[in-house]
Design an enzyme around this catalytic site. Structure first.
Site, short mmCIF file in Angstrom:
data_model
loop_
_atom_site.label_atom_id
_atom_site.label_comp_id
_atom_site.label_asym_id
_atom_site.label_seq_id
_atom_site.Cartn_x
_atom_site.Cartn_y
_atom_site.Cartn_z
N ASN A 90 13.81 76.95 -14.76
CA ASN A 90 13.59 78.39 -14.69
C ASN A 90 13.33 78.88 -13.27
O ASN A 90 13.51 80.07 -12.98
CB ASN A 90 12.39 78.76 -15.59
N SER A 143 20.88 85.20 -15.41
CA SER A 143 20.51 86.60 -15.27
C SER A 143 21.68 87.47 -15.69
O SER A 143 22.84 87.05 -15.62
CB SER A 143 20.15 86.92 -13.81
N TYR A 156 22.19 86.42 -4.94
CA TYR A 156 21.48 86.18 -6.19
C TYR A 156 22.45 86.24 -7.37
O TYR A 156 22.45 85.37 -8.25
CB TYR A 156 20.37 87.23 -6.36
N ALA A 158 25.69 85.81 -7.37
CA ALA A 158 26.60 84.67 -7.33
C ALA A 158 25.92 83.41 -7.82
O ALA A 158 26.52 82.60 -8.56
CB ALA A 158 27.13 84.48 -5.91
N SER A 159 24.66 83.21 -7.45
CA SER A 159 23.94 82.01 -7.88
C SER A 159 23.78 81.99 -9.39
O SER A 159 23.92 80.94 -10.03
CB SER A 159 22.58 81.92 -7.19
N LYS A 160 23.50 83.14 -9.98
CA LYS A 160 23.29 83.20 -11.42
C LYS A 160 24.60 83.08 -12.19
O LYS A 160 24.63 82.53 -13.30
CB LYS A 160 22.54 84.47 -11.79
N ILE A 189 12.71 92.32 -16.23
CA ILE A 189 11.49 91.77 -16.81
C ILE A 189 10.36 91.92 -15.79
O ILE A 189 10.57 91.71 -14.59
CB ILE A 189 11.65 90.28 -17.17
#
Length: 267
Positions: A90, A143, A156, A158-160, A189
């Site tokens: 996570n 995400s 971010y 691209a990473s997800k 969230i």
């Protein structure tokens, strides 16, 4: 009280706060023995809270994108709890709000190292231990930003997106092992990552605008992600594999955004 994870050994990274903390506590509340991992020393408070509630937990500080740290974490869980049944990768970082043309290779490399290489390392080192136990579950936090543009900065996002493909690939690579691999795609969230946005909205009296772009018209709570994580890790999800489960109040049904034109400053 339900005890879906009685006798199960579980690792949760990013457990110092937010989704990770809520999920670690939920696993422990249902009988799991949890190793709580995070770079933040506050992870010890998560483990202490679990123990205070009568659960089983221990904490470890680590860099989730560093292989030696991940190996140590897996070895600790194996030695302390007899093996590993569930791995929840996570841990992640946001990368701020840098635009595509303003980003640097160093920024991209750091975000990809934690957000994508971290889950890869978790799968690489936890999967063999889970197989030794006869099978189990691996979860990764992706995400809605990994689904399409409009919900995060470029590195971010691209990473997800990489995490989503990673779980699909891992599910195939682990075929026949009885190890299921799935991702959760949270929307907005309230966590440490989004704390600044929430605090600013409250300071200026615009809390009612938080989450206004999704059909439920609100932001989500870490516990709402934790409940999905527990389902995916449990036998109740025994036929769910290689999926990216979206938990976003309906945001990604259209992903509405206020688009900024190239070369123009938003008013």
């Amino acid at each position: 009280m339900r005890a879906r994870f009685a006798g199960k050994s579980i690792i949760v990274t990013g457990a110092a706060s937010g989704i990770g903390r809520a999920t670690a506590m939920a696993f422990a509340a249902e009988g799991g023995a949890v190793v709580c991992a995070d770079l933040d020393e506050a992870v010890h408070a998560t483990a202490a809270a679990i123990v205070a509630d009568g659960g089983t937990a221990r904490a470890i500080t680590l860099d989730a994108g560093r292989e030696a740290d991940v190996v140590h974490m897996v070895e600790l869980a194996g030695a302390a709890h007899g093996g590993i049944d569930v791995m929840y990768a996570n841990a992640g970082i946001s990368g701020g709000l840098t635009g595509l043309l303003e980003g640097t290779p160093e920024q991209w490399a750091d975000i990809l190292r934690v957000n994508l290489i971290g889950p890869f390392l978790a799968i690489k080192h936890a999967a063999p231990r889970i197989i030794e136990r006869g099978g189990g579950a691996i979860l990764c936090t992706a995400s809605v930003a990994g689904l399409r543009s409009g919900a995060g900065c470029p590195p971010y996002s691209a990473s997800k997106a990489g995490v989503i493909n990673l779980v699909q690939t891992a599910a195939q690579q682990l075929a026949g092992s009885n190890v299921r691999v799935n991702a959760i795609c949270p929307g907005l969230i309230e966590t440490g990552m989004t704390a600044r946005a929430y605090e600013h909205a409250r300071e200026v009296g615009k809390e009612d605008r938080i989450g206004r772009l999704n059909p439920l018209r609100r932001g989500g709570e870490p516990e709402e992600i934790a409940r999905v994580a527990l389902f995916l890790a449990s036998d109740e999800a025994s036929y769910v594999n290689g999926q990216a489960i979206v938990v976003d109040g309906g945001l990604s049904s259209s992903h509405p955004v206020t688009r900024q034109e190239f070369g123009k400053t938003a008013a």
